[in-house]
Design a protein around this motif. Sequence first.
Motif, PDB file in Angstrom:
ATOM      1  N   ILE A 253       0.846  -1.209   0.000  1.00 26.18           N
ATOM      2  CA  ILE A 253       0.000   0.000   0.000  1.00 26.18           C
ATOM      3  C   ILE A 253       0.874   1.249   0.000  1.00 26.18           C
ATOM      4  N   ASP A 254       1.906   1.228   0.804  1.00 21.39           N
ATOM      5  CA  ASP A 254       2.815   2.363   0.900  1.00 21.39           C
ATOM      6  C   ASP A 254       3.461   2.663  -0.453  1.00 21.39           C
ATOM      7  N   ALA A 255       3.941   1.596  -1.115  1.00 22.23           N
ATOM      8  CA  ALA A 255       4.605   1.777  -2.406  1.00 22.23           C
ATOM      9  C   ALA A 255       3.624   2.249  -3.472  1.00 22.23           C
ATOM     10  N   LEU A 256       2.432   1.693  -3.498  1.00 28.00           N
ATOM     11  CA  LEU A 256       1.427   2.103  -4.491  1.00 28.00           C
ATOM     12  C   LEU A 256       1.065   3.575  -4.328  1.00 28.00           C
ATOM     13  N   ALA A 257       0.949   4.024  -3.078  1.00 25.92           N
ATOM     14  CA  ALA A 257       0.611   5.430  -2.840  1.00 25.92           C
ATOM     15  C   ALA A 257       1.690   6.360  -3.369  1.00 25.92           C
ATOM     16  N   SER A 261      -0.335   7.138  -9.485  1.00 23.29           N
ATOM     17  CA  SER A 261      -0.848   6.886 -10.832  1.00 23.29           C
ATOM     18  C   SER A 261      -2.230   6.260 -10.716  1.00 23.29           C
ATOM     19  N   ALA A 262      -3.003   6.306 -11.796  1.00 22.82           N
ATOM     20  CA  ALA A 262      -4.345   5.733 -11.779  1.00 22.82           C
ATOM     21  C   ALA A 262      -4.326   4.231 -11.501  1.00 22.82           C
ATOM     22  N   PRO A 263      -3.434   3.448 -12.134  1.00 19.89           N
ATOM     23  CA  PRO A 263      -3.383   2.021 -11.803  1.00 19.89           C
ATOM     24  C   PRO A 263      -3.039   1.775 -10.333  1.00 19.89           C
ATOM     25  N   ALA A 264      -2.229   2.660  -9.754  1.00 18.75           N
ATOM     26  CA  ALA A 264      -1.884   2.511  -8.333  1.00 18.75           C
ATOM     27  C   ALA A 264      -3.110   2.747  -7.459  1.00 18.75           C
ATOM     28  N   VAL A 265      -3.927   3.742  -7.806  1.00 18.49           N
ATOM     29  CA  VAL A 265      -5.158   3.999  -7.053  1.00 18.49           C
ATOM     30  C   VAL A 265      -6.098   2.807  -7.166  1.00 18.49           C
ATOM     31  N   ASP A 266      -6.202   2.231  -8.364  1.00 20.76           N
ATOM     32  CA  ASP A 266      -7.027   1.026  -8.529  1.00 20.76           C
ATOM     33  C   ASP A 266      -6.542  -0.087  -7.607  1.00 20.76           C
ATOM     34  N   GLY A 267      -5.222  -0.240  -7.523  1.00 19.51           N
ATOM     35  CA  GLY A 267      -4.659  -1.276  -6.663  1.00 19.51           C
ATOM     36  C   GLY A 267      -4.975  -1.044  -5.201  1.00 19.51           C
ATOM     37  N   ILE A 268      -4.908   0.219  -4.766  1.00 20.44           N
ATOM     38  CA  ILE A 268      -5.218   0.544  -3.368  1.00 20.44           C
ATOM     39  C   ILE A 268      -6.688   0.275  -3.072  1.00 20.44           C
ATOM     40  N   LEU A 269      -7.583   0.656  -4.008  1.00 24.53           N
ATOM     41  CA  LEU A 269      -9.015   0.430  -3.802  1.00 24.53           C
ATOM     42  C   LEU A 269      -9.335  -1.065  -3.726  1.00 24.53           C
ATOM     43  N   GLU A 270      -8.681  -1.862  -4.566  1.00 25.48           N
ATOM     44  CA  GLU A 270      -8.904  -3.307  -4.525  1.00 25.48           C
ATOM     45  C   GLU A 270      -8.424  -3.888  -3.195  1.00 25.48           C
ATOM     46  N   ARG A 282      -7.013  -1.074   6.469  1.00 31.04           N
ATOM     47  CA  ARG A 282      -8.125  -0.331   5.858  1.00 31.04           C
ATOM     48  C   ARG A 282      -7.935   1.162   6.129  1.00 31.04           C
ATOM     49  N   ALA A 283      -7.572   1.503   7.360  1.00 35.53           N
ATOM     50  CA  ALA A 283      -7.302   2.906   7.690  1.00 35.53           C
ATOM     51  C   ALA A 283      -6.110   3.425   6.898  1.00 35.53           C
ATOM     52  N   GLY A 284      -5.113   2.557   6.685  1.00 36.30           N
ATOM     53  CA  GLY A 284      -3.957   2.967   5.895  1.00 36.30           C
ATOM     54  C   GLY A 284      -4.316   3.273   4.460  1.00 36.30           C
ATOM     55  N   CYS A 285      -5.185   2.463   3.894  1.00 38.06           N
ATOM     56  CA  CYS A 285      -5.656   2.730   2.524  1.00 38.06           C
ATOM     57  C   CYS A 285      -6.383   4.072   2.462  1.00 38.06           C
ATOM     58  N   ALA A 286      -7.231   4.349   3.465  1.00 35.69           N
ATOM     59  CA  ALA A 286      -7.984   5.610   3.481  1.00 35.69           C
ATOM     60  C   ALA A 286      -7.043   6.802   3.520  1.00 35.69           C
ATOM     61  N   ARG A 287      -6.006   6.715   4.316  1.00 38.44           N
ATOM     62  CA  ARG A 287      -5.062   7.837   4.407  1.00 38.44           C
ATOM     63  C   ARG A 287      -4.233   7.975   3.138  1.00 38.44           C
ATOM     64  N   VAL A 301     -15.369   2.104   1.078  1.00 42.07           N
ATOM     65  CA  VAL A 301     -14.864   1.700  -0.234  1.00 42.07           C
ATOM     66  C   VAL A 301     -15.831   2.093  -1.351  1.00 42.07           C
ATOM     67  N   GLU A 302     -17.124   1.920  -1.107  1.00 42.19           N
ATOM     68  CA  GLU A 302     -18.108   2.248  -2.144  1.00 42.19           C
ATOM     69  C   GLU A 302     -18.080   3.729  -2.493  1.00 42.19           C
ATOM     70  N   ALA A 303     -17.946   4.567  -1.474  1.00 40.73           N
ATOM     71  CA  ALA A 303     -17.891   6.015  -1.733  1.00 40.73           C
ATOM     72  C   ALA A 303     -16.646   6.366  -2.542  1.00 40.73           C
TER      73      ALA A 303
END
Length: 603
Positions: A253-257, A261-270, A282-287, A301-303
């Motif tokens: 998650i840290d590296a993707l953030a 990039s858009a693919p990185a955001v997709d990866g974080i959301l997944e 989950r909190a880490g993804c939100a931040r 996640v839905e929002a």
Amino acid sequence: MFAASMLVLFALIGSKHTPQKGPTLPWKNSKELARLKDDSTPLAERKTLAHELGVRAQERDECLDLAHEFLALAVQRDTEDELADELMLAVRGCPAVNVRAYLLRELAQSTNVDKIERILQAAVTWKDPKLDEYAAQEYLKEPRGGMGGWWRWFLASDGYGALVPRIVERVDDPKVKDEELLLELLGMGKSLISGTGQYSTWKFAMRRYAVDPRDVVRRFALQYLCEHVEDGDLQACIAAAQHSDWSTRRAAIDALAKLRSAPAVDGILETMAREETDSRLRAGCARALFRLTRQRFGRDVEAWTRWWSGAGKKLPPAPAENAPAKAAPAKAQPGKDEPAKDGPAIDPPGKDAPVKDGPPNDPPGKDVSPKDEPAKDVAAKAPVPIDDSVVDPELLGTEVSSNRILVVLDVDDLCVTAKSDPLLGQRLTQVRAAIEAYVRQLSDTSAWNVIIAREKPVAWKPSLTVALAPNRRDARAASAAKKGAGANAREHELELFRAFLDEQLEKDLPAKRVEKKTLRSTLEAAWAQSEADTILLISDGHALVPKLADASKKDPNEGALSYTAKELDQNRHVRVHTFALGEDVPRLKKLAQELWGEYRRVP
């Protein structure tokens, strides 16, 4: 004719008596060398003589003689280290071919550790291929041996990149499972990639290691990718984000953030969709998403998904303070050099290097600042909260964004003094009640455990226990839950927990305890609970952090607790919140700072 011959003869005779520069005596018999060898000569003068004789040896082509004399003097038992350093510095200034050959022979023939160290000290930075290759062979024989640190320092200082492919080959061997050996090899490889033509070779290896089955290899690789992330790392990070190990997913998650990039955001959301709502990740993804988008949808996640689709999967411009550094080219080929911008320097053996490790991408929900700096204490600047409906459980005023928690209780001294001081007894009762109140706030899927800090630590359960369900290993709890005997499963667990504390805290303690053993063994037991991503350390400040005889003086071992914890952590990034009961405890504050947590003093 005769006159001309006589003139030539007189000229030759006269030339023999012409004054020459430098001493007339041979170098070995000079007064300066005698003064240097004389133990009664002041140290400052001996150091000056060593320097002057080194300069003279270079001028008179006497470097080999100097190397013989100075090496012999440097390894004498009564030679001060300060003088030995100066002697080897003088030899370093004489990198003649015959001197290099002599030192290489001495390295190969000597078993005297001090002599080997002095030779390396003299030859370092020469970048002599033969000396470097000999050092590389010796290092690979036993990287963790007594000389391992010196070989490592020598090779890293010389930037011997030819060792990198051999290190990768060694790490690739599935038979190598010794964690300390693997960490040593990986650390060595990392120190050799800057400007040596081996960056791409190393980066390709790190991408493969991001999903390696060996924990220490995988965590090291992901930590490296976090520090040197580039577009080509995307697939490795996405694969790591699906790993069963929580620390692997955290690093991914840290590296993707950081890729932004858009693919990185997709990866974080997944990844976020797969994590439990009240989990640390989950909190880490939100931040991470907040830092990338400046949107506040918390852990919903839905929002996030709706907004991301509506925004056309386009990221807004990065704020100036968070703009990513220019990434290295993504299409690197093995063997080609890409400059490693921040390759770490290697400290000489014997010097303690500070631990260089940045905070994880998922700071706690309400106890770390938005800039991801570890919280120094509760009086620090208030952080930006996660804007969602999830309420994090609270222990003694600290909100904890995690559902995999280990509580460490270090209160034995408090228990002893509480028997004679009712006020201290009330503090102990307060702590016990606070833990029970915290457990009642946990979600149905949360898991927790407790360890009592001692020289031989005592764990309540062998591993983390789900908060709601009765512990299936305990027949009494299962039976009581099945019958519905006056309380739900969680209350029955708390009853068993109270009985455990009653038994442990009433025990007669040994009159004298070894604090260092208590510290090490307790932290080892805590990190052995590998499912826990957060540790809550409640301490009276005695066993883990013994009191000083003079309270006015600074604790000389203030960093011992955090240093030991970091050593055990091995790139897992376990978060540690600390609670000091009564007095302010600097060691506990430093531990929280170093391990991404919050420190709180409980009056």
